[in-house]
Design a protein around this motif. Structure first.
Motif, mmCIF file in Angstrom:
data_model
loop_
_atom_site.group_PDB
_atom_site.id
_atom_site.type_symbol
_atom_site.label_atom_id
_atom_site.label_comp_id
_atom_site.label_asym_id
_atom_site.label_seq_id
_atom_site.Cartn_x
_atom_site.Cartn_y
_atom_site.Cartn_z
ATOM 1 N N UNK A 31 66.876 -18.225 29.799
ATOM 2 C CA UNK A 31 65.517 -17.851 30.224
ATOM 3 C C UNK A 31 64.499 -18.704 30.754
ATOM 4 N N UNK A 32 65.142 -19.903 31.016
ATOM 5 C CA UNK A 32 64.158 -20.893 32.071
ATOM 6 C C UNK A 32 63.176 -21.550 31.258
ATOM 7 N N UNK A 33 63.288 -21.497 29.757
ATOM 8 C CA UNK A 33 62.228 -22.157 29.029
ATOM 9 C C UNK A 33 62.840 -23.342 28.165
ATOM 10 N N UNK A 34 62.043 -24.171 27.363
ATOM 11 C CA UNK A 34 62.846 -25.145 26.466
ATOM 12 C C UNK A 34 63.123 -24.391 25.204
ATOM 13 N N UNK A 35 62.779 -23.164 25.030
ATOM 14 C CA UNK A 35 63.191 -22.415 23.787
ATOM 15 C C UNK A 35 62.374 -23.080 22.426
ATOM 16 N N UNK A 36 61.360 -23.761 22.739
ATOM 17 C CA UNK A 36 60.476 -24.458 21.510
ATOM 18 C C UNK A 36 61.379 -25.726 20.997
ATOM 19 N N UNK A 37 61.922 -26.350 22.119
ATOM 20 C CA UNK A 37 62.399 -27.510 21.609
ATOM 21 C C UNK A 37 61.321 -28.549 22.286
#
Length: 290
Positions: A31-37
């Motif tokens: 999705x192009x994000x860090x996915x909350x990491x």
């Protein structure tokens, strides 16, 4: 009234289902994000975790997460090799979901890492996997499986009244870190880059994956003239490839036997990475030429 109560019940059930870890969930970063990491004090970090759009384990256009720890003299957050996730997707009851391993693809640059998983549970109870998975710098993308049953952990902080099982049943924060010993806050202060992809809450263990250190042997190590390679019988139709510390390929050959010898007498003295590859897995060991 019954209709209203039913609607509230459905909403609550849906909300609860989204607010906890679930079996076989995956962070693939597509999705192009860090996915909350994140890392501690992300707003002041020199090099916080970031999403990279290509060159993941599946190659072109495969996103992954990258994080580079920085020298302590630079100040601010980021000198330790640790990332964490306190979002709902990695919280709640790992036991009831049947999650017995954390799996991910990893690539390490600059310095070797000793990877572990750590959790925080009720009353600040902190646990960390007892055994580390060593990943050599420059060895390319590697699959890693870290078992997370209660027997795989060491308690490293928090209330003694809360058991390891209690912590696994009520996780509020998950960490992936590098350390020589089980820890929560004492991750390695090391300059290194870690690339991560496909972080999975797995309900299965692969014996093949976490016994890979026994599947091929090299000797002698160090060596001056000959390097012997012995493969287990699980490594059929394997290719050996050797890289120098700069990542330059210096040798490659399809192995027709489970035992073979490489003439290294003309190689420069130094450290090399010996990679054994099949269509199912890739294994890497460090070799020193004297």
């Amino acid at each position: 009234m019954k209709t209203k109560l039913l609607f509230i019940s459905i909403v609550l059930t849906y909300t609860i289902s989204l607010s906890q870890v679930s079996a076989n969930q995956v962070n693939d970063f597509e999705d192009g994000t860090t996915q909350d990491w994140i890392i501690g004090s992300p707003s002041t970090a020199v090099s916080p975790p970031a999403n990279v759009a290509t060159d993941g384990p599946d190659g072109i256009d495969d996103n992954y997460l990258t994080y580079t720890s920085t020298p302590p003299e630079m100040g601010g957050a980021g000198s330790k090799m640790v990332i964490f996730n306190a979002s709902s997707q990695w919280s709640s009851n790992f036991i009831s979901e049947g999650i017995i391993a954390i799996k991910f693809d990893v690539r390490v640059l600059t310095n070797d890492l000793n990877l572990r998983v750590a959790f925080q549970g009720p009353n600040g109870k902190r646990i960390c996997t007892t055994n580390a998975v060593n990943v050599a710098a420059g060895s390319g993308w590697q699959p890693v499986t870290i078992p997370i049953s209660a027997s795989n952990f060491t308690a490293v902080g928090g209330s003694g009244a809360v058991s390891i099982n209690d912590a696994l049943a009520a996780v509020n924060t998950m960490r992936i870190l590098s350390s020589n010993n089980p820890t929560w806050a004492g991750a390695d202060i090391v300059v290194a880059t870690i690339n991560l992809d496909n972080i999975t809450a797995s309900t299965t263990l692969s014996t093949q994956e976490f016994k890979t250190h026994n599947e091929f042997e090299i000797s002698p190590n160090p060596a001056t003239s000959k390097l012997n390679i012995n493969l287990s019988q699980t490594l059929d139709k394997a290719t050996v490839t050797v890289y120098d510390v700069l990542g330059k390929k210096i040798y490659s050959k399809l192995l027709s036997n489970f035992s073979s010898t490489i003439d290294v007498s003309n190689w420069n003295s130094g450290v090399y990475l010996v990679r054994i590859s099949t269509n199912k897995q890739t294994l890497t060991k460090r070799f020193v030429k004297q």
